[in-house]
Design a protein around this motif. Sequence first.
Motif, PDB file in Angstrom:
ATOM      1  N   LYS A 103       0.832  -1.215   0.000  1.00 24.91           N
ATOM      2  CA  LYS A 103       0.000   0.000   0.000  1.00 24.91           C
ATOM      3  C   LYS A 103       0.866   1.264   0.000  1.00 24.91           C
ATOM      4  O   LYS A 103       0.567   2.232  -0.696  1.00 24.91           O
ATOM      5  CB  LYS A 103      -0.939  -0.019   1.211  1.00 24.91           C
ATOM      6  CG  LYS A 103      -1.750   1.237   1.402  1.00 24.91           C
ATOM      7  CD  LYS A 103      -2.765   1.433   0.295  1.00 24.91           C
ATOM      8  CE  LYS A 103      -3.658   2.623   0.609  1.00 24.91           C
ATOM      9  NZ  LYS A 103      -3.848   3.502  -0.512  1.00 24.91           N
ATOM     10  N   GLU A 136       2.267   1.740  -3.397  1.00 21.38           N
ATOM     11  CA  GLU A 136       1.225   2.280  -4.274  1.00 21.38           C
ATOM     12  C   GLU A 136       1.078   3.792  -4.084  1.00 21.38           C
ATOM     13  O   GLU A 136       1.001   4.539  -5.060  1.00 21.38           O
ATOM     14  CB  GLU A 136      -0.100   1.579  -3.995  1.00 21.38           C
ATOM     15  CG  GLU A 136      -1.220   2.029  -4.895  1.00 21.38           C
ATOM     16  CD  GLU A 136      -2.467   1.183  -4.720  1.00 21.38           C
ATOM     17  OE1 GLU A 136      -3.375   1.358  -5.547  1.00 21.38           O
ATOM     18  OE2 GLU A 136      -2.540   0.374  -3.783  1.00 21.38           O
ATOM     19  N   ASP A 137       1.072   4.249  -2.847  1.00 24.17           N
ATOM     20  CA  ASP A 137       0.953   5.682  -2.571  1.00 24.17           C
ATOM     21  C   ASP A 137       2.163   6.455  -3.094  1.00 24.17           C
ATOM     22  O   ASP A 137       2.022   7.534  -3.673  1.00 24.17           O
ATOM     23  CB  ASP A 137       0.788   5.929  -1.075  1.00 24.17           C
ATOM     24  CG  ASP A 137      -0.527   5.387  -0.524  1.00 24.17           C
ATOM     25  OD1 ASP A 137      -1.457   5.143  -1.328  1.00 24.17           O
ATOM     26  OD2 ASP A 137      -0.611   5.197   0.702  1.00 24.17           O
TER      27      ASP A 137
END
Length: 94
Positions: A80, A83-84
Amino acid sequence: MSSKYAFTKSLREIRFLFCQTSEHSAATRSFLTRAYPTMKKNNPATLIMLREAAGTAPKVYARYEFGQEKSQSLEGLSDKQIEDTVSTLVKTGA
């Protein structure tokens, strides 16, 4: 997820460096397995390069117009968080 990977027009290339077997690159490999098809589908003209080398720490480079480049280490980040990080690089420009 597709809107996260609507690359800025000034982005010319995004390059991922990582190790193909080490544990410290596992989240990067997982992210790319999941997100690469979407990134390529939404940005067919942008180069997305994957560079694997034994012992390489995971890192992403974004090259923009006029040769400007930004890089970010992906070591120790979760899927995550990667992804950010990538979403920020592909949207902001140089």
